[in-house]
Design a protein around this motif. Structure first.
Motif, short mmCIF file in Angstrom:
data_model
loop_
_atom_site.label_atom_id
_atom_site.label_comp_id
_atom_site.label_asym_id
_atom_site.label_seq_id
_atom_site.Cartn_x
_atom_site.Cartn_y
_atom_site.Cartn_z
N GLY A 88 0.94 -1.40 -0.05
CA GLY A 88 -0.11 -0.08 0.14
C GLY A 88 0.80 1.24 -0.05
N THR A 89 2.14 1.27 0.59
CA THR A 89 2.87 2.41 0.52
C THR A 89 3.54 2.61 -0.67
OG1 THR A 89 4.67 1.20 1.95
CG2 THR A 89 3.02 2.39 3.18
N THR A 90 3.64 1.53 -1.37
CA THR A 90 4.42 1.40 -2.90
C THR A 90 3.49 1.83 -4.20
OG1 THR A 90 6.05 -0.03 -1.87
CG2 THR A 90 6.10 0.26 -3.89
N VAL A 91 2.67 1.05 -3.92
CA VAL A 91 1.44 1.35 -5.05
C VAL A 91 0.50 2.32 -4.70
CG1 VAL A 91 -0.10 0.16 -6.69
CG2 VAL A 91 1.57 -1.03 -5.40
N VAL A 92 0.77 3.68 -4.95
CA VAL A 92 0.22 4.91 -4.41
C VAL A 92 -0.63 5.55 -5.37
CG1 VAL A 92 0.56 6.84 -3.21
CG2 VAL A 92 2.21 5.37 -2.97
N PRO A 93 -1.83 5.85 -5.24
CA PRO A 93 -2.96 6.13 -6.13
C PRO A 93 -2.44 7.61 -6.70
CG PRO A 93 -4.09 5.46 -4.04
CD PRO A 93 -2.82 5.57 -3.91
N TYR A 94 -1.95 8.69 -5.64
CA TYR A 94 -1.67 10.00 -6.29
C TYR A 94 -0.31 9.84 -7.13
CZ TYR A 94 2.20 11.29 -3.07
OH TYR A 94 3.40 11.38 -2.43
N ASN A 95 0.29 8.99 -7.12
CA ASN A 95 1.38 8.71 -8.03
C ASN A 95 1.18 8.55 -9.38
OD1 ASN A 95 3.94 9.29 -6.72
ND2 ASN A 95 4.33 7.23 -6.36
N LEU A 96 -0.03 7.84 -9.67
CA LEU A 96 -0.65 7.60 -11.10
C LEU A 96 -0.95 8.94 -11.76
CD1 LEU A 96 -2.71 4.55 -10.39
CD2 LEU A 96 -0.47 4.75 -11.41
#
Length: 409
Positions: free
Chosen positions: A202-210
């Motif tokens: 969860g801390t690696t696949v981050v929504p805001y990064n997309l």
């Protein structure tokens, strides 16, 4: 050769800078302290999933020359569905990043505190920590300059500093390389480790990064012929970010004590075993992790708000600046006062838990549309990988929301 390599560096390191914040450092520390090398495979899985999704986001940005939130506003035709999607995105990203910004700034300050202590200034009848104000001022200057190249060079430098610091710390602890490899390729799951695994992913696949990646990719590259540069940039940066996270897990595995709850405790725990240098390197890494996330979180929120509300995504526009100034200002204020709003963070975690599968699903749908990407739409293999990741994100979202309710009951 090196000059050409650095010229083609894009927003990848900024994405890595965004996901390796104090939250990631803390989760990786706890994973190492409590489970040793056993959960390294979860980081490998996270890195792979992040690479697949971030490549799609970057491709969307370059080919469409639009940010992800802009495409969402344009492609969802039903006004009610579009309105709900925009509310969810604004809640999770803008409110969420405001809630987490204090943690980013506090994390950076914690790294410096381990070396220099915690100076305070008195304003009226209240005491304010000085280091969060200094970190906030640095972030403000870098963002206010409003120049993509300055932003890119600053964050790339900080990511390199962070990577070297955590890598050096891991080497100092003289890890068992065979056990590390085993931990990376042999999945181990126990009842006690489930929440930590969810935390690592969860801390690696981050929504805001997309959202951040799509917006920055279109700023860096305007030609479809640049897609191969973007792909290489994404892979190198996300793998580097994964290695940094694994180095933190490896470093934490060297500590026999269980009385460790964050990276500052880890720095103090490493000192008597491996000397004062271990403490210094880890503290520098934590500072770099905090300040990079303190810059990228307000930036991502500004891009999201601009796209959702139909504003120009210009780094120097008044509305764009107003969003990131608001989020950075809240972060500095709450961090310097030592204020922690549990309810706001709880809301942000629930919104992010809902948002990740929604955005992953939307991204998967949009990168299969010929009307948006033409010949650059997803291949069959990319779709298979995307669907597998979507299933994982749904599982993570449900588990994350349930765990939040369980913790805050």
């Amino acid at each position: 050769m090196m000059k050409k390599f650095f010229k083609n560096i894009g927003p990848g390191p900024l994405v890595a800078a965004a996901f390796i914040g104090p939250g990631t450092v803390t989760v990786c520390t706890l994973a190492g302290v409590n489970f040793g090398y056993a959960l390294l495979w979860a980081m490998v899985l996270s890195v792979f999933a992040t690479m697949v999704l971030q490549e799609m986001a970057a491709r969307l940005g370059i080919v469409s020359q639009k940010g992800l939130s802009e495409v969402i506003r344009e492609e969802i035709k039903n006004p009610i569905t579009r309105g709900l999607a925009i509310i969810l995105i604004l809640s999770a990203i803008v409110v969420g990043n405001a809630a987490y910004e204090a943690g980013n700034i506090s994390g950076g300050a914690l790294g410096i505190q381990t070396i220099f202590g915690n100076p305070k200034i008195a304003i009226g009848n209240s005491d304010f920590a000085l280091l969060p104000i200094i970190i906030g001022a640095i972030a403000f200057v870098i963002l206010y300059i409003g120049n993509y190249k300055v932003l890119e060079k600053t964050l790339v430098s900080l990511v390199i500093l962070m990577s070297l610091a955590f890598l050096t710390t891991a080497i100092i602890t003289k890890p068992n390389l065979l056990e590390i490899f085993k931990g990376m390729v042999v999945p181990k799951i126990s009842e006690k480790s489930v929440l930590t695994i969810i935390g690592l992913i969860g801390t690696t696949v981050v929504p805001y990064n997309l959202f951040l990646h799509a917006s920055l990719a279109k700023t860096k590259w305007r030609e479809q012929s640049d897609l191969h540069h973007a792909r290489k940039d994404t892979i190198i940066a996300v793998v580097l970010g994964g290695i940094v996270s694994m180095c933190i897990i490896v470093s934490a595995s060297a500590i026999p004590s269980q009385n460790i709850s964050n990276a500052a405790d880890l720095a103090k725990g490493l000192e008597p075993l491996f000397g004062i240098n271990a403490k210094y390197f880890l503290s520098i890494g934590l500072f770099a992790a905090g300040i990079t996330s303190a810059i990228t979180a307000p930036l991502a929120a500004a891009y999201v708000a601009s796209g959702c509300l139909g504003w120009k995504t210009n780094l120097k526009s008044a509305r764009f600046r107003a969003v990131w100034i608001f989020i950075l200002g809240l972060g500095v204020l709450f961090s310097s006062m030592g204020f922690k709003s549990i309810e706001i963070i709880k809301f942000a975690q629930i919104a992010n838990g809902l948002l990740l599968p929604v955005i992953a699903g939307f991204l998967l749908w949009i990168v299969n549309k010929s009307s948006v990407l033409g010949t650059y739409k997803n291949s069959k293999l990319q779709n298979i990988l995307g669907i597998l990741i979507l299933i994982i994100t749904i599982f993570l979202g449900v588990k994350g929301i349930l765990s939040v309710f369980k913790v805050f009951q």
